[in-house]
Design a protein around this motif. Structure first.
Motif, PDB file in Angstrom:
ATOM      1  N   THR A  53       0.812  -1.213   0.000  1.00 27.05           N
ATOM      2  CA  THR A  53       0.000   0.000   0.000  1.00 27.05           C
ATOM      3  C   THR A  53       0.847   1.266   0.000  1.00 27.05           C
ATOM      4  O   THR A  53       0.329   2.354   0.215  1.00 27.05           O
ATOM      5  N   MET A  66       2.964   4.322  -1.665  1.00 31.01           N
ATOM      6  CA  MET A  66       2.850   5.061  -2.927  1.00 31.01           C
ATOM      7  C   MET A  66       3.826   4.541  -3.965  1.00 31.01           C
ATOM      8  O   MET A  66       3.534   4.505  -5.154  1.00 31.01           O
ATOM      9  N   LEU A  77       1.271   1.085 -11.456  1.00 29.03           N
ATOM     10  CA  LEU A  77       0.722   1.901 -12.545  1.00 29.03           C
ATOM     11  C   LEU A  77       1.524   1.653 -13.814  1.00 29.03           C
ATOM     12  O   LEU A  77       0.975   1.473 -14.900  1.00 29.03           O
ATOM     13  N   LEU A 123      -3.212  -3.521  -7.998  1.00 28.71           N
ATOM     14  CA  LEU A 123      -3.264  -2.068  -7.917  1.00 28.71           C
ATOM     15  C   LEU A 123      -4.463  -1.633  -7.087  1.00 28.71           C
ATOM     16  O   LEU A 123      -4.386  -0.716  -6.264  1.00 28.71           O
ATOM     17  N   LEU A 152      -4.720   0.242  -3.667  1.00 25.53           N
ATOM     18  CA  LEU A 152      -5.510   1.470  -3.596  1.00 25.53           C
ATOM     19  C   LEU A 152      -6.446   1.446  -2.382  1.00 25.53           C
ATOM     20  O   LEU A 152      -6.527   2.411  -1.617  1.00 25.53           O
ATOM     21  N   CYS A 211      -4.582   1.989   0.781  1.00 21.17           N
ATOM     22  CA  CYS A 211      -4.125   3.328   1.177  1.00 21.17           C
ATOM     23  C   CYS A 211      -5.274   4.306   1.285  1.00 21.17           C
ATOM     24  O   CYS A 211      -5.186   5.291   2.009  1.00 21.17           O
ATOM     25  N   ARG A 262      -6.811   6.452   4.930  1.00 24.16           N
ATOM     26  CA  ARG A 262      -6.804   7.907   4.729  1.00 24.16           C
ATOM     27  C   ARG A 262      -8.193   8.492   4.877  1.00 24.16           C
ATOM     28  O   ARG A 262      -8.370   9.584   5.390  1.00 24.16           O
ATOM     29  N   LEU A 304     -12.193   5.497  -8.745  1.00 26.34           N
ATOM     30  CA  LEU A 304     -11.473   4.504  -9.548  1.00 26.34           C
ATOM     31  C   LEU A 304     -11.964   3.098  -9.216  1.00 26.34           C
ATOM     32  O   LEU A 304     -12.204   2.273 -10.103  1.00 26.34           O
ATOM     33  N   LEU A 335      -6.521  18.573  -7.474  1.00 24.45           N
ATOM     34  CA  LEU A 335      -5.425  19.289  -8.122  1.00 24.45           C
ATOM     35  C   LEU A 335      -5.509  20.803  -7.929  1.00 24.45           C
ATOM     36  O   LEU A 335      -4.497  21.478  -7.905  1.00 24.45           O
ATOM     37  N   HIS A 375       5.666  20.497 -13.896  1.00 28.63           N
ATOM     38  CA  HIS A 375       4.623  19.974 -13.025  1.00 28.63           C
ATOM     39  C   HIS A 375       3.324  20.748 -13.175  1.00 28.63           C
ATOM     40  O   HIS A 375       2.247  20.175 -13.311  1.00 28.63           O
ATOM     41  N   PHE A 408      -3.593  17.270 -17.050  1.00 29.62           N
ATOM     42  CA  PHE A 408      -4.110  15.951 -16.673  1.00 29.62           C
ATOM     43  C   PHE A 408      -5.636  15.881 -16.572  1.00 29.62           C
ATOM     44  O   PHE A 408      -6.244  14.976 -17.147  1.00 29.62           O
ATOM     45  N   ALA A 415      -0.541   9.900 -14.557  1.00 28.73           N
ATOM     46  CA  ALA A 415      -0.897   9.701 -13.145  1.00 28.73           C
ATOM     47  C   ALA A 415       0.346   9.281 -12.372  1.00 28.73           C
ATOM     48  O   ALA A 415       0.592   9.764 -11.258  1.00 28.73           O
ATOM     49  N   LEU A 449       2.462  12.348 -11.686  1.00 29.31           N
ATOM     50  CA  LEU A 449       1.986  13.176 -10.583  1.00 29.31           C
ATOM     51  C   LEU A 449       2.287  12.513  -9.235  1.00 29.31           C
ATOM     52  O   LEU A 449       2.627  13.186  -8.268  1.00 29.31           O
ATOM     53  N   HIS A 450       2.180  11.194  -9.195  1.00 25.15           N
ATOM     54  CA  HIS A 450       2.540  10.496  -7.957  1.00 25.15           C
ATOM     55  C   HIS A 450       4.030  10.598  -7.685  1.00 25.15           C
ATOM     56  O   HIS A 450       4.455  10.856  -6.567  1.00 25.15           O
ATOM     57  N   THR A 476       5.444  13.467  -5.896  1.00 25.52           N
ATOM     58  CA  THR A 476       5.244  13.634  -4.456  1.00 25.52           C
ATOM     59  C   THR A 476       5.746  12.432  -3.664  1.00 25.52           C
ATOM     60  O   THR A 476       5.386  12.267  -2.510  1.00 25.52           O
TER      61      THR A 476
HETATM   62  C1  HEM Z   1      -1.726   2.206  -3.850  1.00 30.33           C
HETATM   63  C2  HEM Z   1      -2.340   3.000  -4.634  1.00 30.33           C
HETATM   64  C3  HEM Z   1      -2.350   4.497  -4.484  1.00 30.33           C
HETATM   65  C4  HEM Z   1      -1.912   5.288  -3.459  1.00 30.33           C
HETATM   66  C5  HEM Z   1      -1.267   4.872  -2.179  1.00 30.33           C
HETATM   67  C6  HEM Z   1      -2.168   6.628  -3.845  1.00 30.33           C
HETATM   68  C7  HEM Z   1      -1.900   7.716  -3.044  1.00 30.33           C
HETATM   69  C8  HEM Z   1      -2.044   9.002  -3.439  1.00 30.33           C
HETATM   70  C9  HEM Z   1      -1.760  10.125  -2.638  1.00 30.33           C
HETATM   71  C10 HEM Z   1      -1.244  10.089  -1.225  1.00 30.33           C
HETATM   72  C11 HEM Z   1      -2.007  11.223  -3.373  1.00 30.33           C
HETATM   73  C12 HEM Z   1      -1.852  12.661  -2.941  1.00 30.33           C
HETATM   74  C13 HEM Z   1      -0.587  13.211  -3.455  1.00 30.33           C
HETATM   75  C14 HEM Z   1      -0.325  14.518  -2.790  1.00 30.33           C
HETATM   76  O1  HEM Z   1       0.261  14.467  -1.713  1.00 30.33           O
HETATM   77  O2  HEM Z   1      -0.710  15.534  -3.365  1.00 30.33           O
HETATM   78  C15 HEM Z   1      -2.440  10.794  -4.628  1.00 30.33           C
HETATM   79  C16 HEM Z   1      -2.766  11.642  -5.638  1.00 30.33           C
HETATM   80  C17 HEM Z   1      -3.140  11.207  -6.897  1.00 30.33           C
HETATM   81  N1  HEM Z   1      -3.439   9.914  -7.269  1.00 30.33           N
HETATM   82 FE1  HEM Z   1      -3.092   8.294  -6.168  1.00 30.33          FE
HETATM   83  N2  HEM Z   1      -2.713   6.631  -5.081  1.00 30.33           N
HETATM   84  C18 HEM Z   1      -2.829   5.344  -5.500  1.00 30.33           C
HETATM   85  C19 HEM Z   1      -3.321   4.902  -6.693  1.00 30.33           C
HETATM   86  C20 HEM Z   1      -3.663   5.731  -7.735  1.00 30.33           C
HETATM   87  C21 HEM Z   1      -4.086   5.308  -9.004  1.00 30.33           C
HETATM   88  C22 HEM Z   1      -4.303   3.852  -9.405  1.00 30.33           C
HETATM   89  C23 HEM Z   1      -4.266   6.423  -9.757  1.00 30.33           C
HETATM   90  C24 HEM Z   1      -4.706   6.552 -11.217  1.00 30.33           C
HETATM   91  C25 HEM Z   1      -4.405   5.773 -12.166  1.00 30.33           C
HETATM   92  C26 HEM Z   1      -3.969   7.536  -8.970  1.00 30.33           C
HETATM   93  C27 HEM Z   1      -4.022   8.852  -9.401  1.00 30.33           C
HETATM   94  C28 HEM Z   1      -3.718   9.930  -8.611  1.00 30.33           C
HETATM   95  C29 HEM Z   1      -3.609  11.272  -9.090  1.00 30.33           C
HETATM   96  C30 HEM Z   1      -3.828  11.729 -10.520  1.00 30.33           C
HETATM   97  C31 HEM Z   1      -3.244  12.070  -8.023  1.00 30.33           C
HETATM   98  C32 HEM Z   1      -2.979  13.557  -8.044  1.00 30.33           C
HETATM   99  C33 HEM Z   1      -1.532  13.822  -7.898  1.00 30.33           C
HETATM  100  C34 HEM Z   1      -1.235  15.206  -7.400  1.00 30.33           C
HETATM  101  O3  HEM Z   1      -1.617  15.521  -6.273  1.00 30.33           O
HETATM  102  O4  HEM Z   1      -0.563  15.942  -8.097  1.00 30.33           O
HETATM  103  N3  HEM Z   1      -3.618   7.087  -7.728  1.00 30.33           N
HETATM  104  N4  HEM Z   1      -2.476   9.431  -4.660  1.00 30.33           N
END
Ligand code: HEM
Lengths: 513, 321
Positions: free
Chosen positions: A10, A12, A19, A77, A81, A84, A88, A170, A447, B227, B234, B273, B276-277, B280
């Motif tokens: 889990t 990131m 991914l 995945l 997801l 995590c 949260r 998702l 965003l 970024h 995106f 995606a 973006l991950h 961070t």
């Molecule tokens: C284990 C699976 C995942 C975890 C732990 C996770 C965790 C996170 C976290 C913590 C953020 C916030 C980032 C920040 O601090 O701003 C984030 C943002 C995001 N996640 Fe995930 N995510 C997961 C899976 C996915 C998947 C499968 C997708 C799409 C295919 C996705 C798309 C996004 C996008 C687009 C953002 C925005 C990024 C940004 O803040 O700039 N995530 N995710």
């Protein structure tokens, strides 16, 4: 041990790797032919690469998107997801109901921090700051501490809500997709003008259905095609296809409507589409001294979409005589025919001068041999074995006749149009649409919004007159915090000045020393 | 004006915009040659150090005494370059407007028109950013260079006569889905270029020396530019994919069928995606994340070129004349 694996799954970082794997796993699906898209292409690939193809097939490379390994990647995945997102979400829920945390001990050590001086006393100074922050939609709490009164403020909870909404959507989207695959079905059929079909698997030319579809549960609907129309631009680009249909319960009232490209029939979540069209030549067969078969028709499949040159076969197993007295016509249909070097070709998709080039066969068609046959061509093995022999060939315009040696007359009596119709049932579709919209909304929140905390502490100034405010902010996500902090402290300075001028009506007068 | 005259005008404007962009390219080169090295002075930390709004991407434009020589000349070249670029963008817009009037529909019905529009979005996005942030003019060469190359390739390889589109494309979804795809793609293009430059700029030792690398904006600025543009692109790309699925449901009888175009759009989405991950995530920040962004752009370009030209799918309306 288990816990460690769970943590790792889990994280990131794992999500990024997964991914990537998902992206990578989708690639062969677009480079190799897929059964789900075109069975013919796969068959052709087998013929072209007889050694390689079986190996690829064992690796599910012709069914990538329903393969176990593709499923493994996206399931991992999504477990990751869930792992995590759920914690949260719980944390976020708690955070929504707890006040912003107390200010750190040393505010000025934070990267975005500074001092403001005000002639106001500590409490009114903090009042002014609080008011300004509330206008900016911060949640504010005040605390009394050993170091003096302080204030904590926070905003941007919606960013986290957006984040959770996005990731949960998702999951919802995947569930919708899975539901559609399990309970959905799809059938295709060519329908010639004047004919129709009912929604049962037996009637479809091809169909596919999810494992949980019970064929008794298909919605009972019948569709008849009255007329098909294709319209073209001057340069023969097709501009519209429309089909006038009637539909309804098998024994109920009919309703008439017109469907077309981009405009399917929608009833109770089911849809009927026009996916293609072509021509159905008709023939009249006159048996010598016997009966006449008027206007027997068979759809011919277009081999060239721009001119609608088509190929097909008409099989007449029941001419009344014996088993070896069957008749078949295989041929080529040109909506606008032109003879070129003795060969009939089509030069226009519109039926301006329809012509056929046909070969007639007599003998045994082999239809009841148990082996399935295409309805659009004759069984070549029957011809090779000599069971079916060529007895005549001709190019005919409408009304012209081919005379066979035994006296049979085959007349090209005309043509109709056919429409390729598709009946689709996908119970997950609306659910997927809803998830996609929620996903987009969550994404925008995630965003575009900022999570921001502001702390302020008021201490009496060393000389006893007024207050020294320490100010700091913490921003998470979304770009540059410094200019925002600068703007905020400028505004707060103005607010303090205004508040001071309100309480002290004559601030210009210097205080007595 | 008749339709064929409009179509001809569109083709002439295409050449005009390539010419203008080439002039701008030369001016940007001159700026890079004569311009000053970018300052790396950091702002003094403290609430009172004010950075005026609108320069969020800039290093430290104020303070920092300018080194003697070349500075003003370089700036003048930069201003000229931006001006000519804007003129080019105007002509470029004209290409699409006249094409649209000639065929009486939105001018993105085939690959030539689509690609031309994508490049226009990239130019407009870059020009807008560079107007707000003068420091970004230093990367003009690396934006206009690919732009000119892309337009020449489009003009030579993808050119299609103005013509009506097939029935399936006659839908308001063409406006929604394709416009979003064009916007997203164009913005990603700027983002990808910024990441490439970031990779060049952040190489160890890039600060030393006096080559063009040291004249680029700082690694930080480039990373932030990459970024921010990706963050902007995106959701637009996400929307484009969703709108495509909605259209496919009406046009092809299913909303998703892993058609090659759909597959590669999905791959691109997943890669962005991941970017973006990565941005961070500890261990992925910086150069690894930038590489992900570059891969994202590569996937977008592959999706436009290879998938349209080589593979066959339902998206093959875009036949190249
Ligand atoms: C284990 C699976 C995942 C975890 C732990 C996770 C965790 C996170 C976290 C913590 C953020 C916030 C980032 C920040 O601090 O701003 C984030 C943002 C995001 N996640 Fe995930 N995510 C997961 C899976 C996915 C998947 C499968 C997708 C799409 C295919 C996705 C798309 C996004 C996008 C687009 C953002 C925005 C990024 C940004 O803040 O700039 N995530 N995710």
């Amino acid at each position: 041990m288990l816990l460690r694996w769970w943590r790792r799954l889990t994280a990131m970082r794992t999500a990024i790797i997964l991914l990537f794997l998902l992206a990578l796993a989708a690639v062969p699906g677009s480079l190799l032919p897929q059964r789900s898209l075109s069975r013919n292409a796969v068959t052709r690939y087998f013929a072209d690469h007889p050694d390689l193809a079986p190996v690829l097939d064992r690796l599910y490379l012709f069914d990538v998107f329903s393969s176990p390994w593709f499923a493994a990647v996206y399931l991992l995945l999504f477990i990751s997801l869930i792992g995590c997102v759920i914690p949260r979400a719980l944390e976020h829920f708690r955070a929504l109901r707890t006040p912003p945390p107390p200010a750190p001990r040393n505010l000025l050590r934070l990267p975005d921090s500074g001092r403001l001086d005000s002639p106001l006393a500590p409490a009114p100074a903090l009042d002014a700051v609080e008011e300004e922050l509330r206008v900016r939609r911060f949640r504010v709490v005040r605390r009394e501490t050993a170091r003096g009164p302080e204030l904590s403020a926070e905003k941007g909870y919606l960013k986290e809500t957006g984040n959770l909404l996005f990731h949960l959507s998702l999951l919802a989207l995947l569930l919708g997709l899975a539901g559609g695959k399990l309970w959905g079905y799809e059938g295709s059929i060519l329908v010639t003008e004047g004919q129709g079909f009912c929604n049962t698997f037996q009637q479809y030319d091809t169909y596919s259905s999810g494992p949980l579809v019970d064929s008794d549960d298909l919605s009972s609907l019948c569709v008849d095609l009255d007329q098909f129309r294709a319209e073209y631009e001057e340069n023969l680009t097709a501009s519209s296809f429309t089909a006038d249909i009637r539909y309804g319960e098998p024994n109920g009232e009919d309703r008439a409507t017109t469907i077309g490209v981009n405009d399917p029939l929608r009833i109770d979540g089911d849809r009927v589409y026009v996916t293609g069209h072509g021509f159905t030549p008709c023939f009249t067969v006159q048996i010598p001294g016997g009966s006449s078969f008027d206007d027997v028709c068979a759809p011919f499949l277009p081999t060239d979409q721009t001119t609608l040159a088509s190929e097909g076969a008409l099989k007449l197993p029941d001419l009344g005589a014996g088993q070896d007295d069957q008749l078949a016509i295989e041929g080529f249909f040109a909506p606008t025919g032109l003879m070129q070097g003795g060969l009939l070709t089509s030069i226009d998709p519109r039926p301006l001068a329809p012509q056929v080039a046909i070969i007639a066969y007599q003998g045994y068609l082999g239809l009841d041999s148990g082996l399935p046959q295409s309805v659009y061509s004759l069984d070549a093995t029957q011809i090779e074995r000599g069971r079916l022999t060529e007895v005549g060939a001709a190019n005919l315009s409408v009304g012209e006749t081919l005379d066979l040696p035994d006296g049979t007359q085959v007349t090209f009596s005309g043509y109709k149009e056919f429409a390729a119709l598709q009946y689709s049932h996908d119970p997950g579709q609306l659910w997927v649409l809803g998830s996609a919209i929620a996903l987009l909304a969550g994404l925008l929140g995630l965003l575009l919004l900022r999570r921001e905390r502001v702390f302020a502490r008021a201490e009496a100034a060393a000389d006893g007159g007024g207050t020294v405010l320490s100010l700091a902010s913490l921003t998470r996500g979304g770009g540059e915090s410094r200019p925002r902090f600068t703007a905020l402290s400028d505004d707060l300075r103005d607010a303090l000045a205004t508040a001071a001028s309100r309480t002290a009506p004559d601030p210009e007068v210097p205080s007595r020393d | 004006m008749t339709e064929s005259a409009l179509a001809e005008l569109s083709d002439s404007l295409f050449s005009v915009s390539v010419a203008l962009y080439s002039v701008a390219l030369v001016a940007f080169c001159a700026q890079l040659a004569f311009g000053r090295r970018t300052e790396r002075t950091r702002e003094v930390v403290g609430a009172s150090a004010s950075a005026s709004g609108g320069v969020l991407l800039d290093d430290a434009p104020q303070a920092a005494p300018r080194p003697a020589g070349g500075t003003d000349q370089g700036n003048r070249w930069g201003a000229i370059a931006i001006g000519v670029t804007a003129l080019g963008a105007l002509a470029h817009t004209g290409v699409l407007v006249t094409r649209g009037m000639a065929v009486d529909r939105l001018p993105w019905g085939n690959m030539y028109e689509f690609a031309t529009a994508v490049v226009l979005v990239a130019v407009v996005a870059y020009t807008g950013l560079a107007l707000r942030t003068p420091n970004l003019r230093h990367i003009g060469v690396f934006v206009l260079g690919p732009v000119v190359l892309a337009l020449v390739a489009i003009g030579l390889g993808l050119y299609t006569e103005a013509a009506p589109v097939v029935a399936a494309l006659r839908s308001y979804w063409l406006a929604i889905h394709v416009s979003a795809a064009i916007l997203g793609f164009g913005v990603f293009m700027v983002s990808g270029i910024a990441s490439v430059l970031y990779l060049v700029r952040s190489r160890p030792g890039a600060d030393a020396g006096t080559g063009f690398v040291s004249r680029l904006p700082s690694a930080d600025v480039l990373d932030r530019l990459a970024h921010r543009t990706a963050v902007f692109g995106f959701p637009i790309w996400t929307f484009a994919v969703i709108a495509g699925a909605i259209w496919a449901e009406a046009a092809w009888g299913r909303f998703w069928g892993w058609d090659p175009k759909e597959t590669w759009s999905f791959v691109a989405w997943v890669v962005y995606a991941a970017y973006l991950h990565a941005r961070t995530t500890a261990g992925w920040r910086g150069r690894p994340a930038a590489w992900v962004n570059v891969v994202g752009l590569a996937v977008m370009i592959f999706n436009l070129t290879f998938v349209n030209l080589v593979s066959t799918g339902l998206h093959s309306y875009a036949d190249v004349g």
